[in-house]
Design an enzyme around this catalytic site. Structure first.
Site, PDB file in Angstrom:
ATOM      1  N   ARG A  26       0.844  -1.202   0.000  1.00  0.00           N
ATOM      2  CA  ARG A  26       0.000   0.000   0.000  1.00  0.00           C
ATOM      3  C   ARG A  26       0.879   1.252   0.000  1.00  0.00           C
ATOM      4  O   ARG A  26       0.536   2.256  -0.616  1.00  0.00           O
ATOM      5  CB  ARG A  26      -0.958  -0.008   1.211  1.00  0.00           C
ATOM      6  CG  ARG A  26      -1.755   1.276   1.321  1.00  0.00           C
ATOM      7  CD  ARG A  26      -3.069   1.181   2.102  1.00  0.00           C
ATOM      8  NE  ARG A  26      -3.035   0.267   3.227  1.00  0.00           N
ATOM      9  CZ  ARG A  26      -2.469   0.494   4.415  1.00  0.00           C
ATOM     10  NH1 ARG A  26      -1.868   1.654   4.645  1.00  0.00           N
ATOM     11  NH2 ARG A  26      -2.502  -0.405   5.361  1.00  0.00           N
ATOM     12  N   ASP A  51      -7.832  19.963 -13.056  1.00  0.00           N
ATOM     13  CA  ASP A  51      -8.159  18.655 -13.646  1.00  0.00           C
ATOM     14  C   ASP A  51      -7.799  18.744 -15.126  1.00  0.00           C
ATOM     15  O   ASP A  51      -8.470  19.432 -15.902  1.00  0.00           O
ATOM     16  CB  ASP A  51      -9.657  18.373 -13.446  1.00  0.00           C
ATOM     17  CG  ASP A  51     -10.090  17.026 -14.025  1.00  0.00           C
ATOM     18  OD1 ASP A  51      -9.381  16.488 -14.895  1.00  0.00           O
ATOM     19  OD2 ASP A  51     -11.165  16.531 -13.616  1.00  0.00           O
ATOM     20  N   LYS A  99      -8.594   7.865 -18.863  1.00  0.00           N
ATOM     21  CA  LYS A  99      -8.933   8.456 -20.147  1.00  0.00           C
ATOM     22  C   LYS A  99      -7.712   8.451 -21.073  1.00  0.00           C
ATOM     23  O   LYS A  99      -7.273   7.391 -21.449  1.00  0.00           O
ATOM     24  CB  LYS A  99      -9.514   9.861 -19.923  1.00  0.00           C
ATOM     25  CG  LYS A  99     -10.541   9.922 -18.753  1.00  0.00           C
ATOM     26  CD  LYS A  99     -11.811   9.171 -19.007  1.00  0.00           C
ATOM     27  CE  LYS A  99     -12.714   9.013 -17.796  1.00  0.00           C
ATOM     28  NZ  LYS A  99     -13.079  10.229 -17.073  1.00  0.00           N
ATOM     29  N   TYR A 129     -16.877  17.862 -14.479  1.00  0.00           N
ATOM     30  CA  TYR A 129     -17.259  16.457 -14.468  1.00  0.00           C
ATOM     31  C   TYR A 129     -18.271  16.179 -13.340  1.00  0.00           C
ATOM     32  O   TYR A 129     -18.045  16.585 -12.196  1.00  0.00           O
ATOM     33  CB  TYR A 129     -15.986  15.614 -14.286  1.00  0.00           C
ATOM     34  CG  TYR A 129     -16.254  14.149 -14.117  1.00  0.00           C
ATOM     35  CD1 TYR A 129     -16.810  13.413 -15.151  1.00  0.00           C
ATOM     36  CD2 TYR A 129     -15.969  13.499 -12.926  1.00  0.00           C
ATOM     37  CE1 TYR A 129     -17.078  12.062 -14.997  1.00  0.00           C
ATOM     38  CE2 TYR A 129     -16.225  12.146 -12.767  1.00  0.00           C
ATOM     39  CZ  TYR A 129     -16.784  11.442 -13.803  1.00  0.00           C
ATOM     40  OH  TYR A 129     -17.050  10.113 -13.642  1.00  0.00           O
TER      41      TYR A 129
HETATM   42  C1  LIG Z   1     -13.597  10.583 -15.797  1.00  0.00           C
HETATM   43  C2  LIG Z   1     -13.249  11.884 -15.219  1.00  0.00           C
HETATM   44  C3  LIG Z   1     -12.954  12.008 -13.853  1.00  0.00           C
HETATM   45  C4  LIG Z   1     -13.062  10.856 -12.869  1.00  0.00           C
HETATM   46  O1  LIG Z   1     -12.105   9.882 -13.107  1.00  0.00           O
HETATM   47  P1  LIG Z   1     -12.343   8.305 -12.805  1.00  0.00           P
HETATM   48  O2  LIG Z   1     -11.079   7.693 -13.297  1.00  0.00           O
HETATM   49  O3  LIG Z   1     -13.556   7.897 -13.598  1.00  0.00           O
HETATM   50  O4  LIG Z   1     -12.558   8.160 -11.352  1.00  0.00           O
HETATM   51  C5  LIG Z   1     -12.577  13.266 -13.393  1.00  0.00           C
HETATM   52  N1  LIG Z   1     -12.503  14.337 -14.217  1.00  0.00           N
HETATM   53  C6  LIG Z   1     -12.793  14.241 -15.532  1.00  0.00           C
HETATM   54  C7  LIG Z   1     -12.690  15.464 -16.392  1.00  0.00           C
HETATM   55  C8  LIG Z   1     -13.179  13.029 -16.088  1.00  0.00           C
HETATM   56  O5  LIG Z   1     -13.479  12.963 -17.373  1.00  0.00           O
END
Ligand SMILES: *Cc1c(COP(=O)(O)O)cnc(C)c1O
Length: 379
Positions: free
Chosen positions: A46, A170, A195, A98
């Site tokens: 961890r 983000d 992504k 998001y």
């Molecule tokens: C998908 C997404 C998230 C969340 O990420 P996960 O890997 O699904 O937990 C946060 N911000 C944006 C812009 C996203 O597209």
């Protein structure tokens, strides 16, 4: 070193025990110690894992940061950032972002006494106006999911510094290939590595990247104490995905531009949201802080009914109807009922996210085939 070279070599050292050029998947929970407290820097998985360490180094290098941390999902990475705060602290967040981030803020953290103010960050003056003496964090998304709004990172960073608040961006939609928020003064970059970084729709993962060693220590403490760490197989998949980030993103950008311009000329298509249009309100800022405009876009039909939108959403053959984005294959999505269903309808409508909005993640297939698919679906 240039980005393409960093993408290939970042974090990669031949494995010390065998010379394996690829970092092995260290599928282990613990490490044998020679005597109590005497070990090779690895105690329990961890806290430390060599596959994760290689990935975290790669995250740092491709975002022009000093430190990277990997999490079990994007929202787990966001969760760790909010855990830097105390009850009574205030956060200014983008009103268009998001849906899962909004849900985490409002439904999980508000009950712990953290207050969130949502403002239209495309105008930095709105951020300034929301600052109070309790503001500890500003949370930005640029471009935003799904309306492709652009916020000036450098301008908001100046406001954050003056207020003594942290700025976290983000950067999921742009990816490090198109934008590096730390270069514009952000303190933390967050990614859903699910992504573009993973890039193949086969893993859930999150990342944080930062420069300040003290901030790294606090976030590492949260990572190991709260335990939202990715497994070594997932780390391997993202390390592998990153190696082609620049190649994939080049094609995402080319295809994205072709599809966006084609959509805009289609007689049945209404507004197209893509930040590469010269008349997009954020175009000048996007051109300053991004190196391209990517493959994400949204649009509405001229027949602005939910039924017409649903017909298109159900008729594409190459674009698969699914949540998520940033993989090699093209996806089509209905934010109101899918990715952004966790935002109350009135809030969504206030920000322009209508029930008829369609979002595309343009993949790396042949652009002509993608356009033909949209053409038959729009009819
Ligand atoms: C998908 C997404 C998230 C969340 O990420 P996960 O890997 O699904 O937990 C946060 N911000 C944006 C812009 C996203 O597209």
């Amino acid at each position: 070193m240039k980005l393409a070279t960093k993408i290939i070599h970042a974090g990669m050292e031949p494995d010390p025990s065998t010379g394996a050029i690829m970092t092995p998947i260290y599928q282990t929970s613990t490490y044998v110690q020679e005597s109590p407290g005497q070990h090779k820097g690895y105690e329990y998985a961890r806290s430390q894992n060599p596959t994760r360490k290689a990935l975290e180094e790669a995250f740092a290098q491709i975002e022009n940061g000093k430190f990277g941390l990997a999490f079990s999902s994007g929202v787990a990475a966001t969760d760790a950032v909010i855990k830097l705060l105390q009850p009574g602290d205030e956060v200014i967040a983008a009103s268009d972002m998001y849906g899962g981030t909004y849900r985490l803020f409002t439904r999980v953290f508000e009950k712990f006494g953290i207050r969130f103010h949502y403002v239209d960050t495309t105008n930095p003056e709105n951020v300034s106006a929301a600052i109070t003496e309790k503001t500890r964090l500003i949370w930005l998304e640029t471009p935003t999911n799904p309306l492709m709004n652009i916020t000036d990172i450098a301008a908001v960073s100046a406001i954050a510094k003056k207020a003594g608040a942290l700025l976290c961006v983000d950067n999921t939609f742009a990816s490090p290939y198109l934008q590096n928020p730390l270069d514009f003064g952000a303190d933390i970059v967050m990614h859903s590595a699910t992504k573009y970084l993973g890039g193949h729709s086969d893993v859930i993962q999150g990342a944080l990247i930062m420069n300040d060693p003290a901030l790294r220590e606090q976030l590492y403490f949260i990572q190991k104490s709260c335990g939202a760490v990715p497994g070594p197989m997932d780390c391997f998949l993202v390390l592998r995905g990153i190696k082609t980030l620049h190649l994939r993103m080049q094609r995402h950008c080319e295809n994205g531009e072709k599809v966006a311009r084609w959509l805009r000329n289609h007689p049945k298509v209404g507004k197209v949201y893509w930040c590469g249009f010269e008349d997009h309100p954020g175009y000048a800022v996007a051109s300053k802080q991004m190196r391209g405009f990517g493959g994400m876009m949204s649009f509405v039909l001229k027949d602005d009914s939910v039924e017409a939108a649903k017909r298109v959403l159900s008729s594409t053959k190459l674009f698969s109807l699914a949540e998520s984005l940033g993989g090699v294959e093209s996806l089509i999505n209905h934010p109101a009922s899918m990715t952004h269903a966790s935002i109350p309808r009135e809030e969504r409508l206030k920000n322009g996210l209508t029930d008829s909005l369609i979002r595309l993640s343009v993949g790396v297939e042949d652009a002509d085939d993608l356009i033909e698919d949209l053409n038959q679906a729009i009819g």
